[in-house]
Design a protein around this motif. Structure first.
Motif, short mmCIF file in Angstrom:
data_model
loop_
_atom_site.label_atom_id
_atom_site.label_comp_id
_atom_site.label_asym_id
_atom_site.label_seq_id
_atom_site.Cartn_x
_atom_site.Cartn_y
_atom_site.Cartn_z
N TYR A 1 -55.05 63.19 -25.49
CA TYR A 1 -56.03 64.21 -25.48
C TYR A 1 -55.82 65.20 -26.59
O TYR A 1 -56.26 65.62 -27.60
CB TYR A 1 -57.21 64.12 -24.68
CG TYR A 1 -57.56 62.97 -23.90
CD1 TYR A 1 -58.70 62.62 -24.15
CD2 TYR A 1 -57.36 62.02 -22.69
CE1 TYR A 1 -59.81 61.67 -24.09
CE2 TYR A 1 -57.84 61.00 -22.34
CZ TYR A 1 -59.47 60.81 -23.57
OH TYR A 1 -59.66 60.01 -23.11
N PHE B 1 -65.95 64.55 -25.86
CA PHE B 1 -65.77 64.03 -24.78
C PHE B 1 -64.13 64.78 -24.52
O PHE B 1 -63.09 64.24 -23.48
CB PHE B 1 -65.89 62.98 -25.04
CG PHE B 1 -67.87 62.71 -24.67
CD1 PHE B 1 -67.72 62.06 -22.90
CD2 PHE B 1 -69.03 62.47 -25.43
CE1 PHE B 1 -69.10 61.80 -22.12
CE2 PHE B 1 -70.17 62.05 -24.63
CZ PHE B 1 -69.94 62.05 -22.75
N GLN C 1 -67.26 58.44 -15.91
CA GLN C 1 -66.91 59.50 -16.91
C GLN C 1 -66.73 58.15 -18.21
O GLN C 1 -66.77 58.32 -19.42
CB GLN C 1 -65.78 59.89 -17.35
CG GLN C 1 -66.19 61.22 -16.63
CD GLN C 1 -65.48 62.38 -15.92
OE1 GLN C 1 -64.36 61.84 -16.15
NE2 GLN C 1 -65.99 63.93 -16.08
N SER C 2 -65.96 57.04 -17.67
CA SER C 2 -64.92 56.15 -18.84
C SER C 2 -66.57 54.91 -19.22
O SER C 2 -66.86 55.04 -20.30
CB SER C 2 -64.81 55.51 -18.12
OG SER C 2 -63.45 55.87 -18.10
N ALA D 1 -60.47 68.03 -18.03
CA ALA D 1 -60.18 67.55 -16.67
C ALA D 1 -58.31 67.34 -16.15
O ALA D 1 -58.14 67.49 -15.13
CB ALA D 1 -61.07 66.17 -16.88
N PHE D 2 -58.12 66.27 -17.18
CA PHE D 2 -56.81 66.11 -16.65
C PHE D 2 -56.05 67.36 -16.60
O PHE D 2 -54.59 66.96 -16.07
CB PHE D 2 -56.30 64.55 -17.83
CG PHE D 2 -56.90 63.47 -17.74
CD1 PHE D 2 -57.13 62.96 -16.90
CD2 PHE D 2 -57.45 62.90 -18.39
CE1 PHE D 2 -57.14 62.04 -15.88
CE2 PHE D 2 -57.93 61.67 -18.73
CZ PHE D 2 -58.17 60.95 -17.35
N PHE E 1 -52.28 61.99 -20.13
CA PHE E 1 -53.59 61.61 -20.45
C PHE E 1 -53.60 63.19 -21.30
O PHE E 1 -54.69 62.48 -22.10
CB PHE E 1 -54.22 61.12 -19.37
CG PHE E 1 -54.31 59.38 -18.87
CD1 PHE E 1 -54.50 58.36 -19.82
CD2 PHE E 1 -54.09 59.30 -18.05
CE1 PHE E 1 -54.89 57.57 -19.83
CE2 PHE E 1 -53.98 58.64 -17.30
CZ PHE E 1 -54.21 57.00 -18.49
N TYR F 1 -61.97 64.87 -21.86
CA TYR F 1 -61.40 65.37 -20.76
C TYR F 1 -59.45 65.57 -20.95
O TYR F 1 -58.97 65.25 -19.90
CB TYR F 1 -60.76 62.93 -22.12
CG TYR F 1 -61.88 62.38 -21.04
CD1 TYR F 1 -61.71 61.66 -19.63
CD2 TYR F 1 -62.26 61.87 -21.94
CE1 TYR F 1 -62.52 60.70 -18.92
CE2 TYR F 1 -63.59 60.60 -21.18
CZ TYR F 1 -63.45 60.25 -19.65
OH TYR F 1 -64.17 59.78 -19.30
N ILE G 1 -64.04 59.37 -12.64
CA ILE G 1 -62.98 58.83 -13.44
C ILE G 1 -63.86 57.29 -14.24
O ILE G 1 -64.46 57.41 -15.34
CB ILE G 1 -62.03 58.15 -13.36
CG1 ILE G 1 -61.23 59.41 -12.72
CG2 ILE G 1 -61.10 58.16 -14.81
CD1 ILE G 1 -61.49 60.97 -14.45
N VAL H 1 -68.20 57.88 -22.00
CA VAL H 1 -67.16 57.82 -22.65
C VAL H 1 -67.66 56.32 -23.87
O VAL H 1 -67.70 55.76 -25.48
CB VAL H 1 -66.01 57.52 -23.27
CG1 VAL H 1 -65.74 57.66 -24.08
CG2 VAL H 1 -66.60 59.53 -22.37
#
Length: 100
Positions: free
Chosen positions: A80, A37, A18-19, A44-45, A76, A41, A15, A22
């Motif tokens: 998104y 992106f 990936q942050s 993924a979440f 999250f 996310y 994570i 981004v």
């Protein structure tokens, strides 16, 4: 239990990495890349929510204290998803971008 802690640490590293990606994407002018992106996310979440929820419901290893964590992942994913549903592609352009 040590194995679970190691997996959690590895997921945290993923994570964070990936942050960073981004964060660096702020410099990219293409709104399509920025939208990808957000889609990644959300996926993924969302999948993390499903996996953790399944583990919590169908095993006795995890208790009620796991639900706030699962709720965080779900939140999250929803944020998104809301962003992807309500924003049009030009709105993914960085602040101050010139449009012709």
């Amino acid at each position: 239990q040590d194995q679970a802690k190691t997996i959690i640490r590895l997921y945290g590293c993923l994570i964070l990495a990936q942050s960073w990606l981004v964060w660096q994407t702020r410099k990219v002018q293409d709104p399509f890349v920025r939208k990808i992106f957000a889609q990644g996310y959300m996926l993924a979440f969302g999948l993390s929510t499903l996996v953790l929820g399944y583990k919590c419901i169908f095993t006795t290893e995890w208790g009620a204290s796991s639900w706030p964590i699962i709720g965080g992942f779900f939140t999250f994913a929803c944020v998104y998803a809301w962003f992807l549903i309500t924003k049009k592609l030009p709105e993914y352009e960085p602040f101050g971008a010139l449009t012709v």
